[in-house]
Enzyme design. Structure first.
Site, short mmCIF file in Angstrom:
data_model
loop_
_atom_site.label_atom_id
_atom_site.label_comp_id
_atom_site.label_asym_id
_atom_site.label_seq_id
_atom_site.Cartn_x
_atom_site.Cartn_y
_atom_site.Cartn_z
N CYS A 70 34.93 34.83 19.67
CA CYS A 70 34.36 35.43 20.88
C CYS A 70 33.20 36.38 20.62
O CYS A 70 32.18 36.34 21.30
CB CYS A 70 35.44 36.13 21.70
SG CYS A 70 36.13 37.63 20.95
N HIS A 108 38.68 41.17 22.75
CA HIS A 108 37.86 40.06 23.24
C HIS A 108 36.55 40.62 23.78
O HIS A 108 36.48 41.76 24.23
CB HIS A 108 38.61 39.33 24.35
CG HIS A 108 37.89 38.12 24.90
ND1 HIS A 108 37.48 37.09 24.09
CD2 HIS A 108 37.52 37.78 26.16
CE1 HIS A 108 36.88 36.17 24.83
NE2 HIS A 108 36.88 36.57 26.09
N ASP A 124 31.86 33.30 29.81
CA ASP A 124 32.69 33.41 28.61
C ASP A 124 32.68 32.08 27.88
O ASP A 124 33.37 31.14 28.26
CB ASP A 124 34.11 33.81 29.00
CG ASP A 124 34.95 34.22 27.79
OD1 ASP A 124 34.53 33.95 26.65
OD2 ASP A 124 36.03 34.82 27.99
#
Length: 279
Positions: A70, A108, A124
């Site tokens: 991420c 994250h 995302d």
């Protein structure tokens, strides 16, 4: 991020330079990123350093034609979007784990993106199996997507009884749900890339992190399904959710799948750290 880097990034995604930072452009870039740049944690098991600096991320994702997790994927994608004229904030999240427990701070990284034609979006491209398109971040009803049915809701107090945002109206944390299950909790306060270094270090070194205990390389396929290589297990998931799984035997076959199905060129097969003589 200079114009040459922007052009190289767009070339990797297979898209022309957009005229305006609109929501339709954001949607296209988001989907192409998921199809082209794999979600992978191979660096952890290849002994490669993970550095959260824009140039290093671009060197890896664009010049090196690799993926990442991420921090790397959304970090690089956020830099591209900002260079294209989008208004981008980096947001810190904590992922829901077993029994609904939240992970570590800076667990994250996700993106809040504003477009010239209005709207605020949660983008995302670094959560693995997630929405194929950005989610409307101010919408509280269901949002249907090829990746599932999503909702963004105000979260309640955490395990210590505290509310995010210091209790200020409209500044509280948000929970992102997929098909009714809470995936992660987002702060709404903007962060900078360097804030996530401790989270990236923990996930790449701690034995408690699932990233140090397993190998993954995964992307969305052109038909809306997903292909994933976990160690030597190759899983092809159709858009309707049916799965075909097979075990790869020879190293050459594993390296061929990385190269041909993910665009990742490796000199050796990565092995989970601590196994088979690995560090």
């Amino acid at each position: 991020m200079n114009s040459a880097q922007v052009d190289a990034y767009l070339h990797r995604l297979g898209v022309a330079h957009p005229a305006w930072p609109t929501v339709e452009v954001l949607r296209e870039l988001h989907l192409l990123h998921l199809r082209t740049v794999p979600f992978e944690n191979l660096s952890i098991h290849l002994g490669e350093e993970i550095v959260l600096e824009e140039k290093r991320l671009l060197d890896k994702v664009v010049a090196g034609r690799r993926g990442g997790f991420c921090y790397e994927l959304n970090g690089a994608f956020g830099a591209l979007l900002a260079a294209l004229g989008f208004d981008v904030d980096l947001l810190a999240g904590r992922v829901y784990g077993d029994e609904g427990r939240l992970g570590i701070p800076y667990d994250h990284l996700a993106l809040r993106v504003r477009t010239v034609d209005g709207g605020e979006w949660l983008a995302d491209v670094g959560f693995g199996a997630h929405s194929h398109y950005p989610l409307a971040s101010e919408e509280r009803g269901e949002q249907r997507d090829p990746g599932g049915t999503f909702r963004i809701v105000e979260s309640g107090p955490d395990a210590a009884g505290a509310l995010g945002g210091g209790g200020q109206a409209g500044a509280g944390d948000l929970d992102v749900l997929r098909d009714g299950k809470r995936e992660y909790r987002l702060e709404t306060r903007p962060r900078v890339l360097g804030d996530f270094r401790a989270g990236a270090w923990w996930h790449s070194t701690s034995s408690a992190s699932h990233f140090t205990r397993s190998l993954v390389c995964s992307r969305v396929t052109e038909d809306g399904g997903r292909i994933t290589l976990s160690g030597r297990a190759l899983t092809v998931t159709a858009p309707d959710g049916t799965k075909e799984v097979r075990e790869l035997e020879a190293d050459e076959e594993v390296l061929g799948v990385y190269r041909e199905r993910f665009g990742v060129e490796l000199s050796r097969v990565p092995t989970v750290r601590g196994r088979n003589g690995a560090d």
